[in-house]
Design an enzyme around this catalytic site. Structure first.
Site, PDB file in Angstrom:
ATOM      1  N   ASP A 187      -0.639 -13.655  -7.181  1.00 30.77           N
ATOM      2  CA  ASP A 187       0.727 -13.362  -7.607  1.00 30.77           C
ATOM      3  C   ASP A 187       1.749 -13.432  -6.480  1.00 30.77           C
ATOM      4  OD1 ASP A 187       0.008 -11.150  -6.196  1.00 30.77           O
ATOM      5  OD2 ASP A 187       0.467  -9.697  -7.761  1.00 30.77           O
ATOM      6  N   THR A 227       0.922  -0.669  11.205  1.00 31.03           N
ATOM      7  CA  THR A 227       0.636  -0.488  12.633  1.00 31.03           C
ATOM      8  C   THR A 227      -0.093   0.825  12.886  1.00 31.03           C
ATOM      9  OG1 THR A 227       2.620  -1.757  13.190  1.00 31.03           O
ATOM     10  CG2 THR A 227       1.662  -0.381  14.930  1.00 31.03           C
ATOM     11  N   THR A 228       0.460   1.936  12.357  1.00 27.49           N
ATOM     12  CA  THR A 228      -0.140   3.249  12.596  1.00 27.49           C
ATOM     13  C   THR A 228      -1.276   3.547  11.632  1.00 27.49           C
ATOM     14  OG1 THR A 228       1.383   4.384  11.097  1.00 27.49           O
ATOM     15  CG2 THR A 228       2.096   4.088  13.384  1.00 27.49           C
ATOM     16  N   LYS A 281      -2.358  12.036   7.595  1.00 29.13           N
ATOM     17  CA  LYS A 281      -3.579  11.575   6.930  1.00 29.13           C
ATOM     18  C   LYS A 281      -3.561  10.055   6.970  1.00 29.13           C
ATOM     19  CE  LYS A 281      -2.539  10.870   1.997  1.00 29.13           C
ATOM     20  NZ  LYS A 281      -1.090  10.838   2.012  1.00 29.13           N
ATOM     21  N   SER A 309       0.235   8.285   7.455  1.00 27.77           N
ATOM     22  CA  SER A 309       1.476   8.822   6.917  1.00 27.77           C
ATOM     23  C   SER A 309       1.392  10.333   6.984  1.00 27.77           C
ATOM     24  CB  SER A 309       1.692   8.365   5.467  1.00 27.77           C
ATOM     25  OG  SER A 309       0.683   8.887   4.622  1.00 27.77           O
ATOM     26  N   ASP A 311     -10.030 -10.755  -7.457  1.00 30.92           N
ATOM     27  CA  ASP A 311      -9.605  -9.634  -6.627  1.00 30.92           C
ATOM     28  C   ASP A 311     -10.252  -8.351  -7.125  1.00 30.92           C
ATOM     29  OD1 ASP A 311      -7.812 -10.551  -4.570  1.00 30.92           O
ATOM     30  OD2 ASP A 311      -6.469 -11.152  -6.167  1.00 30.92           O
TER      31      ASP A 311
END
Length: 703
Positions: free
Chosen positions: A538, A388-389, A408, A392, A315
């Protein structure tokens, strides 16, 4: 393992768990000579023929020891008794090798047992029962200062937990419900707050119980390569046994019959006793080296598979990069720099993520804006990030009764939101898209900030977030490439950003915008190509890929599903450690190969000690082969038997520490082993046996 651009604050401002560095060297593991004495009682118990039968090579030595002992009783002589004694020493030293390896996990097992105290569990209804009566599905309440009574998942609440009894790490960790850090281990202690734990393990089958069994070697099974090598050693033993059995009729026909003692001594010296004695210890020591790194392997098979891995799935976040992306620059578009800083700060004031806090810090540092919210700003309505959007921000009440909305987030999402509320200049939109592309090309993450006041929409500009590649990671990937191992970086980032980070880190392949299904498909594709794959994970969504991978390393902070699916559990929850795990596996295979080479070469050298001694009287020409200059046939045979026993005890530290591992190709490693251990296996007997002979010849009846 990847994180979204912004995540909603958890409500608790706790620092993230820091990864523990593994360093570049494979830990050797200290060997104390005193350990041989401590392991002696267990080694003596292993003289049981049922135990010896598990190792065909050493069982032949055990049988030979019995035969020579009987022969010494029937026809006593100094030579016969000394051969018998040293054959028994050979068996003892082999037992010691395995016993010392098993004993290395005893201290950790004892420490783990101390965590299994008589804990009392409090159920949700307030009743208290012994922890041993808990069953899967039971829900227990654990508050600050209480010991978690059993393995389980947090289903309610958040708390800091002291896991030092399991991991040895004193820093507390956060465990909370509903995420990938919900798993808790019985025997650990809650330091703050209150959590409700759903028990997942039966009594006697907890994580601690499995750790105790594994570190003590009780559940260690032979790996496929180990089984294959055991079969080869058994076949060589049978070949030499047949050769020695047919040698006596030839010797009788030639007029030089050999005693049973000499024939057994010849057999023991010719069969691969050195590697036969050390093979089990090498495997146990490999698991022990992982335990030293705070990694629990479910079997020796997993450790060995790590050594054969040819593809690593890593990762990006937390493994290749530090993971906490920070705001490093503001790029204003159509507004002054200070106005963009004001918008970016407002949108980030209530954002408790590391990214959000870094935006506020950048605005305070470069533009002198307050780092704390004013009383009016504190009353603003926070709009959390959602998948979805992908935005924030905050909604503030304006002086004229209108609402000032500041956002933003992702470039496309914020621009679409501005278009819905009146729109902005297309040229400005194109400019911000160009800047975002440049940021992504540098390996950063672009965010866009803007505001809507009444019917007026304003585009502020772009915020640049940078994810820093860990120092030294590129060099480690270069080492892996030298060993023939491909590295694949897995990330949820867009392809452009992912490729930039991948190029900076030096990985071989990048899997961008990865989903759990993508990981699973990639692993299967690699395996179809004949490659062994290792990965870390994890979360519950990682469980299918962890189960499919040849080496799946689950984080101890992860869910129970992930830990059950993986073949290893990292107690420190450091994804970077996967690289070190592969090195430990490689070292196990290298050690086994090196000592096998040494053992076979040893056997070839001992021909020059025993065969001339057996037939020199009948064929004086064989005296030319006595290049070691041994005194008499008896001293030559006894010296070879003594050397055969002592070399086992001499190699025990190497078997436990492991041969020093270097990140080179298989061809280079083979050449190195042949040079050091192949040539060394030939030279050492030529040096040691004559020295032993100098002592042996002083014994009356031998010299």
């Amino acid at each position: 393992m990847t994180s979204s651009v912004l995540t909603p604050p958890s409500g608790t401002d706790t620092p993230p768990e820091q990864p523990r560095g593994t360093g570049r060297a494979v830990p050797a593991g200290a060997f104390r000579p005193r350990a041989l004495l401590e392991a002696l009682p267990l080694a003596l118990r292993k003289f049981d023929p049922r135990v010896q039968l598990r190792n065909p090579v050493m069982f032949v030595v055990w049988v030979g020891s019995v035969v020579v002992t009987v022969a010494a009783i029937v026809d006593p002589s100094v030579f016969a008794w000394l051969v018998a004694v040293w054959l028994w020493f050979t068996v003892l030293f082999a037992n010691l090798a395995e016993s010392v390896a098993e004993g290395r996990g005893k201290a950790q097992a004892d420490a783990l047992r101390r965590t299994r105290t008589g804990t009392v569990a409090r159920r949700e209804d307030g009743t208290e029962v012994p922890a041993t009566e808990l069953r899967p599905g039971d829900r227990v309440v654990v508050e600050a200062g209480m010991t978690i009574p059993g393995d389980g998942d947090v289903v309610e609440g958040i708390a800091t937990v002291d896991e030092s009894a399991i991991t040895g790490e004193s820093a507390p960790v956060v465990r909370e419900s509903g995420g990938d850090r919900s798993a808790v281990t019985g025997g650990t202690t809650v330091l703050s707050d209150r959590i409700v734990v759903a028990v997942t393990a039966k009594p006697g089958e907890s994580f601690v119980d499995r750790m105790i069994a594994l570190v003590e070697g009780a559940q260690r099974q032979k790996t496929p390569n180990e089984i294959a090598l055991s079969i080869l050693l058994s076949a060589l033993t049978i070949v030499f046994l047949l050769a020695v059995v047919t040698l006596q009729p030839i010797a009788v026909y030639s007029g030089s019959p050999q005693t049973l003692v000499v024939l057994v001594a010849l057999l023991v010296c010719l069969i691969p006793t050195t590697i036969g004695a050390l093979l089990s210890a090498i495997g146990i020591a490999g698991m022990d080296r992982l335990v030293q790194r705070n990694v629990l392997a479910t079997s020796g098979r997993a450790v060995e598979a790590a050594g054969d891995v040819s593809t690593l799935l890593l990762d990006k976040t937390g493994t290749i990069t530090y993971g906490n992306r920070r705001a490093t620059a503001l790029h204003a578009v159509g507004v002054p720099d200070g106005e963009l800083a004001r918008l970016a700060r407002l949108a980030s004031l209530a954002d408790g993520t590391p990214e959000g806090r870094s935006v506020v810090e950048l605005c305070a540092e470069r533009f002198g804006l307050p780092a704390e919210a004013s009383a009016e700003e504190a009353r603003a309505e926070f709009v959390p990030f959602s998948a979805t959007t992908r935005m924030s921000g905050v909604d503030l009440a304006g002086p004229d009764g209108t609402t000032l909305a500041v956002r933003k987030g992702a470039v496309a999402s914020v621009l679409a939101w501005l278009d819905e509320h009146g729109g902005v200049d297309p040229a400005a939109q194109e400019r911000v898209r160009t800047i975002a592309g440049e940021i992504s090309g540098r390996g950063g993450t672009p965010l866009v900030s803007g505001q809507v006041s009444g019917a007026t929409a304003t585009l502020g500009g772009a915020i640049e977030l940078s994810d820093v590649v860990k120092p030294g990671i590129a060099e480690r990937f270069a080492d892996l490439r030298a060993m023939g191992i491909r590295t694949v970086m897995v990330t949820g980032d867009n392809p452009v950003t992912a490729r930039a980070i991948g190029d900076q880190a030096g990985v071989d392949e990048v899997l961008a915008e990865a989903t759990p299904e993508d990981k699973l498909a990639l692993i299967r594709r690699e395996q179809r190509g004949g490659r062994l794959v290792a990965m870390t994970g994890d979360g519950t969504n990682d469980a299918p890929a962890l189960a499919q991978a040849d080496v799946g390393v689950a984080m101890n902070t992860g869910t129970t599903a992930a830990k059950e699916a993986g073949s290893m559990v990292d107690l420190d929850s450091d994804p970077t450690k996967l690289i070190g795990i592969v090195e430990v596996g490689k070292q196990l295979l290298v050690t086994r190969g090196a000592l096998t080479t040494f053992s076979v070469a040893n056997d070839l050298a001992k021909y020059f000690a025993i065969l001339p001694a057996m037939f020199a009287a009948l064929y004086p020409q064989l005296g030319l082969l006595n290049v070691m200059g041994l005194a008499t046939p008896e001293s030559a045979i006894l010296s070879a038997v003594v050397f055969n026993a002592l070399i086992i005890i001499a190699l025990i530290p190497l078997a436990l520490r492991g041969v020093r591992f270097r990140p080179v190709s298989s061809e280079q490693m083979l050449r190195r082993n042949l040079l050091i251990y192949g040539l060394g296996g030939v030279v050492v007997p030529f040096l040691a046996i004559p020295l032993i002979d100098l002592v042996v010849r002083l014994i009356p009846g031998i010299g």
